[in-house]
Design a protein around this motif. Sequence first.
Motif, short mmCIF file in Angstrom:
data_model
loop_
_atom_site.label_atom_id
_atom_site.label_comp_id
_atom_site.label_asym_id
_atom_site.label_seq_id
_atom_site.Cartn_x
_atom_site.Cartn_y
_atom_site.Cartn_z
N ARG A 189 0.83 -1.21 0.00
CA ARG A 189 0.00 0.00 0.00
C ARG A 189 0.86 1.25 0.00
NH1 ARG A 189 -2.82 3.87 2.49
NH2 ARG A 189 -5.06 3.97 2.32
N HIS A 190 1.94 1.23 0.76
CA HIS A 190 2.85 2.37 0.82
C HIS A 190 3.40 2.70 -0.57
CE1 HIS A 190 6.14 4.96 2.07
NE2 HIS A 190 6.99 4.14 1.46
N PHE A 191 3.88 1.68 -1.29
CA PHE A 191 4.41 1.90 -2.63
C PHE A 191 3.33 2.36 -3.60
CE2 PHE A 191 7.68 -1.15 -1.06
CZ PHE A 191 8.75 -0.27 -1.12
N SER A 192 2.14 1.79 -3.46
CA SER A 192 1.04 2.17 -4.33
C SER A 192 0.65 3.63 -4.12
CB SER A 192 -0.18 1.28 -4.07
OG SER A 192 0.12 -0.06 -4.33
N MET A 193 0.60 4.05 -2.88
CA MET A 193 0.24 5.44 -2.58
C MET A 193 1.31 6.42 -3.06
SD MET A 193 -2.75 5.15 -1.50
CE MET A 193 -3.14 6.76 -0.87
N ARG A 194 2.57 6.02 -2.92
CA ARG A 194 3.65 6.87 -3.44
C ARG A 194 3.56 7.00 -4.96
NH1 ARG A 194 9.40 5.03 -1.54
NH2 ARG A 194 10.00 6.52 -3.15
N PHE A 195 3.31 5.89 -5.62
CA PHE A 195 3.19 5.91 -7.08
C PHE A 195 2.01 6.77 -7.51
CE2 PHE A 195 2.05 3.84 -11.21
CZ PHE A 195 3.19 4.21 -11.89
N SER A 199 13.52 2.47 -7.69
CA SER A 199 14.59 1.80 -6.93
C SER A 199 14.06 1.23 -5.62
CB SER A 199 15.73 2.77 -6.65
OG SER A 199 16.30 3.21 -7.85
N ASP A 200 13.33 2.03 -4.88
CA ASP A 200 12.79 1.59 -3.59
C ASP A 200 11.85 0.40 -3.75
OD1 ASP A 200 14.21 3.63 -2.44
OD2 ASP A 200 12.45 4.93 -2.13
#
Length: 100
Positions: free
Chosen positions: A2-8, A25-26
């Motif tokens: 979810r964290h990566f999805s929200m950042r994207f 990269s992250d």
Amino acid sequence: MRHFSMRFRGILRSNDAQRLGGWLSDAHRSAIYAMQRFIRTLRRHIDAVRNALTERWSNGQTEGLIDRLETLKRAKYGRASTELLRARMLPLRVPTEHIL
């Protein structure tokens, strides 16, 4: 994930192509297999992704019409004639002069 999805999502909404590299990269270093696959796919099309973030032009409307046509073709399983497809895709012709 979810964290990566929200950042994207934030990168997409802000149209900030500068932050895309760090996010890639992250997310690739994460232990989430689905995210790693998504990153590999994005990297294969990185020019298109960057263009989507930086350009104001979009072919979304065209793609929507193509999807609509493909859906109609699938609904007919190839049995529809070109005339039937044309009739379903083109708007009705409205007479230019009104009869009173």
